[in-house]
Every structure is written in C-alpha cells, then in structure tokens.
Write a protein that holds these residues in place. Structure first.
Motif, PDB file in Angstrom:
ATOM      1  N   TYR A 136      -8.730  -6.955  -0.871  1.00 27.59           N
ATOM      2  CA  TYR A 136      -8.014  -6.383   0.261  1.00 27.59           C
ATOM      3  C   TYR A 136      -7.828  -4.883   0.029  1.00 27.59           C
ATOM      4  O   TYR A 136      -7.355  -4.466  -1.016  1.00 27.59           O
ATOM      5  N   TYR A 137      -8.218  -4.127   1.047  1.00 28.47           N
ATOM      6  CA  TYR A 137      -8.183  -2.675   0.964  1.00 28.47           C
ATOM      7  C   TYR A 137      -7.225  -2.105   2.008  1.00 28.47           C
ATOM      8  O   TYR A 137      -7.144  -2.595   3.131  1.00 28.47           O
ATOM      9  N   CYS A 138      -6.590  -1.030   1.634  1.00 30.50           N
ATOM     10  CA  CYS A 138      -5.746  -0.259   2.522  1.00 30.50           C
ATOM     11  C   CYS A 138      -6.534   0.992   2.907  1.00 30.50           C
ATOM     12  O   CYS A 138      -7.195   1.596   2.055  1.00 30.50           O
ATOM     13  N   ALA A 139      -6.465   1.366   4.178  1.00 30.43           N
ATOM     14  CA  ALA A 139      -7.214   2.532   4.641  1.00 30.43           C
ATOM     15  C   ALA A 139      -6.402   3.292   5.668  1.00 30.43           C
ATOM     16  O   ALA A 139      -5.595   2.702   6.405  1.00 30.43           O
ATOM     17  N   ALA A 140      -6.626   4.592   5.735  1.00 26.90           N
ATOM     18  CA  ALA A 140      -5.919   5.445   6.687  1.00 26.90           C
ATOM     19  C   ALA A 140      -6.909   6.253   7.512  1.00 26.90           C
ATOM     20  O   ALA A 140      -7.972   6.644   7.017  1.00 26.90           O
ATOM     21  N   THR A 141      -6.537   6.490   8.753  1.00 29.80           N
ATOM     22  CA  THR A 141      -7.382   7.314   9.613  1.00 29.80           C
ATOM     23  C   THR A 141      -7.344   8.764   9.151  1.00 29.80           C
ATOM     24  O   THR A 141      -6.390   9.203   8.524  1.00 29.80           O
ATOM     25  N   PRO A 142      -8.370   9.524   9.468  1.00 30.07           N
ATOM     26  CA  PRO A 142      -8.457  10.891   8.965  1.00 30.07           C
ATOM     27  C   PRO A 142      -7.620  11.911   9.721  1.00 30.07           C
ATOM     28  O   PRO A 142      -7.529  13.066   9.309  1.00 30.07           O
ATOM     29  N   ARG A 143      -7.011  11.513  10.838  1.00 31.74           N
ATOM     30  CA  ARG A 143      -6.236  12.482  11.601  1.00 31.74           C
ATOM     31  C   ARG A 143      -5.070  11.789  12.272  1.00 31.74           C
ATOM     32  O   ARG A 143      -4.999  10.574  12.335  1.00 31.74           O
ATOM     33  N   TYR A 144      -4.147  12.620  12.791  1.00 34.54           N
ATOM     34  CA  TYR A 144      -2.987  12.075  13.498  1.00 34.54           C
ATOM     35  C   TYR A 144      -3.430  11.347  14.753  1.00 34.54           C
ATOM     36  O   TYR A 144      -4.427  11.686  15.372  1.00 34.54           O
ATOM     37  N   GLY A 145      -2.650  10.338  15.141  1.00 29.72           N
ATOM     38  CA  GLY A 145      -2.904   9.680  16.412  1.00 29.72           C
ATOM     39  C   GLY A 145      -2.876   8.178  16.306  1.00 29.72           C
ATOM     40  O   GLY A 145      -2.816   7.603  15.209  1.00 29.72           O
ATOM     41  N   HIS A 146      -2.947   7.543  17.477  1.00 33.82           N
ATOM     42  CA  HIS A 146      -2.889   6.087  17.556  1.00 33.82           C
ATOM     43  C   HIS A 146      -4.068   5.461  16.818  1.00 33.82           C
ATOM     44  O   HIS A 146      -5.073   6.118  16.507  1.00 33.82           O
ATOM     45  N   CYS A 194       0.870  -1.174   0.000  1.00 31.50           N
ATOM     46  CA  CYS A 194       0.000   0.000   0.000  1.00 31.50           C
ATOM     47  C   CYS A 194       0.908   1.225   0.000  1.00 31.50           C
ATOM     48  O   CYS A 194       1.563   1.502   1.009  1.00 31.50           O
ATOM     49  N   VAL A 195       0.930   1.930  -1.110  1.00 30.90           N
ATOM     50  CA  VAL A 195       1.711   3.154  -1.208  1.00 30.90           C
ATOM     51  C   VAL A 195       0.795   4.326  -0.884  1.00 30.90           C
ATOM     52  O   VAL A 195      -0.259   4.494  -1.503  1.00 30.90           O
ATOM     53  N   ALA A 196       1.196   5.109   0.100  1.00 29.08           N
ATOM     54  CA  ALA A 196       0.366   6.223   0.567  1.00 29.08           C
ATOM     55  C   ALA A 196       1.009   7.554   0.242  1.00 29.08           C
ATOM     56  O   ALA A 196       2.236   7.662   0.139  1.00 29.08           O
ATOM     57  N   SER A 197       0.181   8.559   0.095  1.00 27.59           N
ATOM     58  CA  SER A 197       0.709   9.915  -0.001  1.00 27.59           C
ATOM     59  C   SER A 197       1.227  10.317   1.372  1.00 27.59           C
ATOM     60  O   SER A 197       0.829   9.762   2.395  1.00 27.59           O
ATOM     61  N   ALA A 198       2.105  11.304   1.403  1.00 26.79           N
ATOM     62  CA  ALA A 198       2.654  11.749   2.682  1.00 26.79           C
ATOM     63  C   ALA A 198       1.550  12.218   3.619  1.00 26.79           C
ATOM     64  O   ALA A 198       1.611  11.990   4.834  1.00 26.79           O
ATOM     65  N   GLU A 199       0.525  12.834   3.029  1.00 28.16           N
ATOM     66  CA  GLU A 199      -0.545  13.410   3.850  1.00 28.16           C
ATOM     67  C   GLU A 199      -1.287  12.353   4.661  1.00 28.16           C
ATOM     68  O   GLU A 199      -1.758  12.628   5.755  1.00 28.16           O
ATOM     69  N   VAL A 200      -1.446  11.163   4.136  1.00 29.10           N
ATOM     70  CA  VAL A 200      -2.227  10.140   4.847  1.00 29.10           C
ATOM     71  C   VAL A 200      -1.343   9.058   5.460  1.00 29.10           C
ATOM     72  O   VAL A 200      -1.857   8.087   6.019  1.00 29.10           O
TER      73      VAL A 200
END
Length: 129
Positions: free
Chosen positions: A97-107, A22-28
């Motif tokens: 299979y999906y890759c997902a990122a949380t919308p904000r910083y944190g655990h 899963c390649v992510a942008s820096a932002e996510v």
C-alpha cells in the motif's frame, strides 16, 4: 525520510482490521489530494483505494465492489497525517500500500497513479486465512 512515509502494515488473518498511516511533509500535505494506492502481486498497475482532499477532507473511494464499505480514509491536519482504516480484511487485500500526493494545489484529479507526483515507499499488508 521522504515527503511521504507510510506505516501500519503487517501480517494479519482474514477478517482482521488494520490502520495505515501516511505522514506527509507540509509541502505535499497542505491543499493537496492524498491517496492510498495498492499494487497486488503480479499486477502491473497500482489501483486506487481511497483519496482525500486535505483542504476540506472531501473523501473519494475506489468503485471496486470488493473494497466497498470496508475502507475509510481520514486525516489529522495538525500532524499532516492521512489514515486508511481497513476492516474485514480479505486475502485479496494482500498488497503493498502506497501513499501518494498530487503535485499541485487543488481538488482530487482522476484517481490514476500518473496524476500523483510524490510517492512513499509503501507498507506491506499480508492477509492470510
């Protein structure tokens, strides 16, 4: 391309291994929780496979007995990439299979799909005997 791009899926036989990327942008990627989910055929909800908090590489895994000990999540911080190493694949692992990122910083939050704001398009894994 979107913020999250998955690759590495394919058609394999029972017992094989695959590594998803899963390649992510820096932002996510930076300081977020990035998880792998899957949605087996006929299931309405996605289920978590594993997650990682990219700040310190803390990893979390599904409590499912069927996945226990077979999947490993890791990250390449320099390349904003999260991997899912899957071993001893079973027919029941067949899924998108999906890759997902949380919308904000944190655990990592509770690992339900509604806690993740950015999603990739997914990569198909098909395991046959």
């Amino acid at each position: 391309q979107g913020d999250l791009v998955e690759s590495g899926g394919g058609a394999v036989q029972v017992g094989a291994s695959l590594r998803l990327s899963c390649v992510a942008s820096a932002e996510v990627f930076i300081g977020r929780c990035i998880a792998w989910f899957r949605q087996p055929p006929g299931k309405e909800r996605k289920e978590v496979v594993a997650a990682i908090y990219t700040y310190d590489s803390s990893a979390y895994y599904s409590p499912s007995a069927s996945m226990k000990g077979r999947f490993a999540i890791s990250q390449d911080t320099a390349n904003h990439t999260v991997y899912l190493q899957m071993t001893t694949l079973k027919a029941e692992d067949t899924s998108r299979y999906y890759c997902a990122a949380t919308p904000r910083y944190g655990h990592c939050p509770e690992l339900f799909e509604w806690n993740f704001g950015s999603w990739g398009q997914g990569t198909q894994v098909t395991v046959s005997s």
